[in-house]
Design a protein around this motif. Structure first.
Motif, PDB file in Angstrom:
ATOM      1  N   LEU A 129     -25.514  -1.632  -5.620  1.00 10.74           N
ATOM      2  CA  LEU A 129     -25.975  -0.944  -6.830  1.00 10.74           C
ATOM      3  C   LEU A 129     -27.489  -0.945  -6.999  1.00 10.74           C
ATOM      4  O   LEU A 129     -28.009  -0.338  -7.936  1.00 10.74           O
ATOM      5  CB  LEU A 129     -25.327  -1.583  -8.067  1.00 10.74           C
ATOM      6  CG  LEU A 129     -23.794  -1.496  -8.138  1.00 10.74           C
ATOM      7  CD1 LEU A 129     -23.297  -2.141  -9.422  1.00 10.74           C
ATOM      8  CD2 LEU A 129     -23.335  -0.049  -8.061  1.00 10.74           C
ATOM      9  N   GLY A 130     -28.193  -1.622  -6.095  1.00  8.02           N
ATOM     10  CA  GLY A 130     -29.648  -1.646  -6.194  1.00  8.02           C
ATOM     11  C   GLY A 130     -30.180  -2.599  -7.246  1.00  8.02           C
ATOM     12  O   GLY A 130     -31.302  -2.447  -7.731  1.00  8.02           O
ATOM     13  N   TYR A 131     -29.380  -3.608  -7.617  1.00 10.94           N
ATOM     14  CA  TYR A 131     -29.804  -4.628  -8.567  1.00 10.94           C
ATOM     15  C   TYR A 131     -30.174  -5.901  -7.811  1.00 10.94           C
ATOM     16  O   TYR A 131     -29.976  -6.020  -6.600  1.00 10.94           O
ATOM     17  CB  TYR A 131     -28.682  -4.979  -9.555  1.00 10.94           C
ATOM     18  CG  TYR A 131     -28.172  -3.852 -10.403  1.00 10.94           C
ATOM     19  CD1 TYR A 131     -29.008  -2.823 -10.822  1.00 10.94           C
ATOM     20  CD2 TYR A 131     -26.844  -3.824 -10.823  1.00 10.94           C
ATOM     21  CE1 TYR A 131     -28.529  -1.790 -11.623  1.00 10.94           C
ATOM     22  CE2 TYR A 131     -26.355  -2.797 -11.639  1.00 10.94           C
ATOM     23  CZ  TYR A 131     -27.206  -1.781 -12.019  1.00 10.94           C
ATOM     24  OH  TYR A 131     -26.735  -0.770 -12.800  1.00 10.94           O
ATOM     25  N   THR A 132     -30.672  -6.892  -8.555  1.00 16.75           N
ATOM     26  CA  THR A 132     -30.777  -8.244  -8.026  1.00 16.75           C
ATOM     27  C   THR A 132     -29.458  -8.954  -8.341  1.00 16.75           C
ATOM     28  O   THR A 132     -28.737  -8.548  -9.265  1.00 16.75           O
ATOM     29  CB  THR A 132     -31.926  -9.013  -8.681  1.00 16.75           C
ATOM     30  OG1 THR A 132     -31.643  -9.150 -10.081  1.00 16.75           O
ATOM     31  CG2 THR A 132     -33.250  -8.282  -8.480  1.00 16.75           C
ATOM     32  N   PRO A 133     -29.112 -10.019  -7.608  1.00 14.31           N
ATOM     33  CA  PRO A 133     -27.908 -10.778  -7.961  1.00 14.31           C
ATOM     34  C   PRO A 133     -27.938 -11.259  -9.411  1.00 14.31           C
ATOM     35  O   PRO A 133     -26.917 -11.237 -10.109  1.00 14.31           O
ATOM     36  CB  PRO A 133     -27.924 -11.938  -6.970  1.00 14.31           C
ATOM     37  CG  PRO A 133     -28.624 -11.375  -5.759  1.00 14.31           C
ATOM     38  CD  PRO A 133     -29.699 -10.486  -6.326  1.00 14.31           C
ATOM     39  N   GLY A 134     -29.129 -11.663  -9.866  1.00 10.53           N
ATOM     40  CA  GLY A 134     -29.249 -12.089 -11.256  1.00 10.53           C
ATOM     41  C   GLY A 134     -28.958 -10.950 -12.221  1.00 10.53           C
ATOM     42  O   GLY A 134     -28.361 -11.155 -13.286  1.00 10.53           O
ATOM     43  N   GLY A 135     -29.370  -9.738 -11.845  1.00  8.55           N
ATOM     44  CA  GLY A 135     -29.109  -8.574 -12.684  1.00  8.55           C
ATOM     45  C   GLY A 135     -27.625  -8.281 -12.803  1.00  8.55           C
ATOM     46  O   GLY A 135     -27.131  -7.930 -13.888  1.00  8.55           O
ATOM     47  N   VAL A 136     -26.888  -8.431 -11.692  1.00 10.22           N
ATOM     48  CA  VAL A 136     -25.438  -8.217 -11.726  1.00 10.22           C
ATOM     49  C   VAL A 136     -24.786  -9.268 -12.615  1.00 10.22           C
ATOM     50  O   VAL A 136     -23.899  -8.959 -13.427  1.00 10.22           O
ATOM     51  CB  VAL A 136     -24.843  -8.270 -10.310  1.00 10.22           C
ATOM     52  CG1 VAL A 136     -23.317  -8.210 -10.361  1.00 10.22           C
ATOM     53  CG2 VAL A 136     -25.380  -7.122  -9.465  1.00 10.22           C
ATOM     54  N   SER A 137     -25.211 -10.518 -12.471  1.00  6.40           N
ATOM     55  CA  SER A 137     -24.653 -11.592 -13.305  1.00  6.40           C
ATOM     56  C   SER A 137     -24.883 -11.318 -14.783  1.00  6.40           C
ATOM     57  O   SER A 137     -24.006 -11.562 -15.624  1.00  6.40           O
ATOM     58  CB  SER A 137     -25.283 -12.936 -12.916  1.00  6.40           C
ATOM     59  OG  SER A 137     -24.947 -13.275 -11.578  1.00  6.40           O
ATOM     60  N   GLN A 138     -26.060 -10.771 -15.111  1.00  7.88           N
ATOM     61  CA  GLN A 138     -26.352 -10.442 -16.500  1.00  7.88           C
ATOM     62  C   GLN A 138     -25.449  -9.322 -17.009  1.00  7.88           C
ATOM     63  O   GLN A 138     -25.007  -9.333 -18.162  1.00  7.88           O
ATOM     64  CB  GLN A 138     -27.819 -10.045 -16.642  1.00  7.88           C
ATOM     65  CG  GLN A 138     -28.786 -11.203 -16.490  1.00  7.88           C
ATOM     66  CD  GLN A 138     -30.236 -10.755 -16.512  1.00  7.88           C
ATOM     67  OE1 GLN A 138     -30.541  -9.611 -16.852  1.00  7.88           O
ATOM     68  NE2 GLN A 138     -31.142 -11.651 -16.145  1.00  7.88           N
ATOM     69  N   GLN A 139     -25.173  -8.345 -16.143  1.00  3.84           N
ATOM     70  CA  GLN A 139     -24.284  -7.250 -16.536  1.00  3.84           C
ATOM     71  C   GLN A 139     -22.887  -7.785 -16.861  1.00  3.84           C
ATOM     72  O   GLN A 139     -22.272  -7.397 -17.862  1.00  3.84           O
ATOM     73  CB  GLN A 139     -24.190  -6.206 -15.415  1.00  3.84           C
ATOM     74  CG  GLN A 139     -25.489  -5.519 -15.066  1.00  3.84           C
ATOM     75  CD  GLN A 139     -25.954  -4.531 -16.123  1.00  3.84           C
ATOM     76  OE1 GLN A 139     -25.313  -4.354 -17.161  1.00  3.84           O
ATOM     77  NE2 GLN A 139     -27.070  -3.884 -15.865  1.00  3.84           N
ATOM     78  N   ILE A 140     -22.388  -8.669 -15.997  1.00  4.94           N
ATOM     79  CA  ILE A 140     -21.045  -9.232 -16.220  1.00  4.94           C
ATOM     80  C   ILE A 140     -21.044 -10.112 -17.468  1.00  4.94           C
ATOM     81  O   ILE A 140     -20.095 -10.081 -18.273  1.00  4.94           O
ATOM     82  CB  ILE A 140     -20.582 -10.045 -14.995  1.00  4.94           C
ATOM     83  CG1 ILE A 140     -20.527  -9.148 -13.743  1.00  4.94           C
ATOM     84  CG2 ILE A 140     -19.221 -10.670 -15.264  1.00  4.94           C
ATOM     85  CD1 ILE A 140     -19.547  -8.010 -13.827  1.00  4.94           C
ATOM     86  N   ALA A 141     -22.110 -10.885 -17.655  1.00  3.35           N
ATOM     87  CA  ALA A 141     -22.198 -11.744 -18.843  1.00  3.35           C
ATOM     88  C   ALA A 141     -22.214 -10.895 -20.115  1.00  3.35           C
ATOM     89  O   ALA A 141     -21.578 -11.246 -21.121  1.00  3.35           O
ATOM     90  CB  ALA A 141     -23.448 -12.610 -18.768  1.00  3.35           C
ATOM     91  N   GLY A 142     -22.914  -9.779 -20.082  1.00  2.00           N
ATOM     92  CA  GLY A 142     -22.944  -8.881 -21.229  1.00  2.00           C
ATOM     93  C   GLY A 142     -21.574  -8.290 -21.516  1.00  2.00           C
ATOM     94  O   GLY A 142     -21.184  -8.105 -22.678  1.00  2.00           O
ATOM     95  N   LEU A 143     -20.834  -8.013 -20.441  1.00  2.00           N
ATOM     96  CA  LEU A 143     -19.482  -7.474 -20.606  1.00  2.00           C
ATOM     97  C   LEU A 143     -18.554  -8.529 -21.205  1.00  2.00           C
ATOM     98  O   LEU A 143     -17.679  -8.208 -22.031  1.00  2.00           O
ATOM     99  CB  LEU A 143     -18.967  -7.006 -19.245  1.00  2.00           C
ATOM    100  CG  LEU A 143     -17.746  -6.087 -19.211  1.00  2.00           C
ATOM    101  CD1 LEU A 143     -17.950  -4.860 -20.094  1.00  2.00           C
ATOM    102  CD2 LEU A 143     -17.472  -5.654 -17.774  1.00  2.00           C
ATOM    103  N   GLU A 144     -18.740  -9.774 -20.810  1.00  2.00           N
ATOM    104  CA  GLU A 144     -17.929 -10.856 -21.384  1.00  2.00           C
ATOM    105  C   GLU A 144     -18.225 -11.022 -22.877  1.00  2.00           C
ATOM    106  O   GLU A 144     -17.306 -11.256 -23.676  1.00  2.00           O
ATOM    107  CB  GLU A 144     -18.190 -12.159 -20.628  1.00  2.00           C
ATOM    108  CG  GLU A 144     -17.597 -12.158 -19.221  1.00  2.00           C
ATOM    109  CD  GLU A 144     -17.792 -13.482 -18.503  1.00  2.00           C
ATOM    110  OE1 GLU A 144     -16.878 -13.890 -17.767  1.00  2.00           O
ATOM    111  OE2 GLU A 144     -18.870 -14.097 -18.686  1.00  2.00           O
ATOM    112  N   ARG A 145     -19.505 -10.874 -23.238  1.00  2.55           N
ATOM    113  CA  ARG A 145     -19.845 -10.974 -24.671  1.00  2.55           C
ATOM    114  C   ARG A 145     -19.224  -9.818 -25.449  1.00  2.55           C
ATOM    115  O   ARG A 145     -18.733  -9.990 -26.568  1.00  2.55           O
ATOM    116  CB  ARG A 145     -21.364 -10.977 -24.848  1.00  2.55           C
ATOM    117  CG  ARG A 145     -22.039 -12.273 -24.412  1.00  2.55           C
ATOM    118  CD  ARG A 145     -23.477 -12.339 -24.908  1.00  2.55           C
ATOM    119  NE  ARG A 145     -24.300 -11.278 -24.332  1.00  2.55           N
ATOM    120  CZ  ARG A 145     -24.937 -11.369 -23.156  1.00  2.55           C
ATOM    121  NH1 ARG A 145     -24.852 -12.495 -22.452  1.00  2.55           N
ATOM    122  NH2 ARG A 145     -25.664 -10.380 -22.718  1.00  2.55           N
TER     123      ARG A 145
END
Length: 308
Positions: free
Chosen positions: A27-43
């Motif tokens: 997706l052209g993100y950093t691994p940290g960026g993907v983790s943030q996306q998933i964390a936002g979805l969990e919230r």
């Protein structure tokens, strides 16, 4: 629930690729960026979607359930974008194009000039990526469409969800150190038996295509330098350390001093444009594909070209 398309796409890709790192690359993100996306979805959902298993992560039952629905949500969103574009009286909007280095240097610039003239309301952005990854990038929605390569000897697997349209074809010749062929203008792959080769790794489509052609001719190429970058490959040939296959498009990347000889055997590659089947009638996508076809038409209308 208040979630974003980027969050849903990250979740869907995690079901396909299995690791945060692989999703980030796709997706052209950093691994940290993907983790943030998933964390936002969990919230947004108020539920745990991932859990750690040793050094890896896996989706929970809730994550798997949401991922299945997320694919339909993203598909519906794409249909909505297409419908909105059709209501406009002109081609306007924004597209993200994935492309490999040679296309970025030689194909995209004239296409962008034409887009500015013919469709001033269309904004085209681009993302450079490994040529073997552009198909996945289109399939996942990381880019709207992409310029890629296809090889008749090692064709890219066809996905019904994707459209692959050939723009034009190129025939490979052989780049050799200056004076090494004693003035010969045409050789056979069998004449390369004792020569050192510079070519991409066997795992790449390009590397497999050249190796397949050599083996069909009864030659096992002696690969001394595994190099993916075209400019670096041409520099190594110029330095006299080996030979490599080249096309006209590749030769224009870098002013080089070596000889180019024709091959009796036919090795071809096709420059293609890839887009999702569902976007085939999306006005912005159709307009850019037409522009790319026009640009390709100035190069011979899709026939396989030789290298002079």
């Amino acid at each position: 629930m208040d979630w974003t398309s980027a969050q849903l796409r990250s979740l869907v890709e995690l079901t396909r690729r299995g690791t945060i790192t692989a999703v980030a690359e796709a997706l052209g993100y950093t691994p940290g960026g993907v983790s943030q996306q998933i964390a936002g979805l969990e919230r947004a959902t108020g539920m745990e979607l991932l859990r750690k298993v040793g050094r890896r992560v896996e989706l929970t039952d809730a994550g798997l359930a949401l991922a299945r629905h997320a694919e339909r949500i993203l598909a519906t969103e794409a249909e909505a974008v297409q419908a909105l574009e059709r209501t406009r009286g002109e081609v306007s909007g924004s597209l993200l194009v994935g492309l490999f280095a040679t296309a970025a240097a030689e194909i995209l610039p004239p296409a962008l000039r034409t887009v500015r003239e013919v469709h001033p309301g269309l904004t085209v952005r681009s993302r450079d990526m490994d040529v073997d990854e552009v198909y996945d990038a289109v399939a996942t929605g990381a880019v709207d469409l992409a310029l890629g390569l296809d090889y008749p000897d090692v064709p890219i697997p066809r996905d019904p969800a994707l459209r692959v349209t050939q723009l034009y074809g190129e025939r490979f010749a052989l780049a050799v150190p200056s004076g090494s062929m004693d003035g010969r203008r045409t050789i056979s792959l069998t004449d390369t038996r004792d020569l050192g080769w510079i070519m991409p790794a066997a795992a790449s489509y390009y590397g497999r295509a050249v190796r397949t052609a050599c083996r069909r001719a009864g030659v096992e190429p002696r690969v001394e330098h595994e190099v993916t970058d075209t400019a670096a490959t041409l520099a190594l040939v110029e330095a006299g350390v080996g030979v490599s296959t080249v096309t006209e498009l590749m030769l224009r990347l870098r002013a080089s001093h070596f000889d180019v000889v024709q091959l009796r055997e036919s090795i071809e590659r096709h420059i293609v444009v890839v887009f999702r089947s569902s976007a085939e009638h999306r006005p912005t996508v159709a307009a850019l594909v037409d522009v790319l076809r026009t640009v390709a038409g100035t190069r011979g209308g899709g026939e396989a070209d030789g290298v002079s």
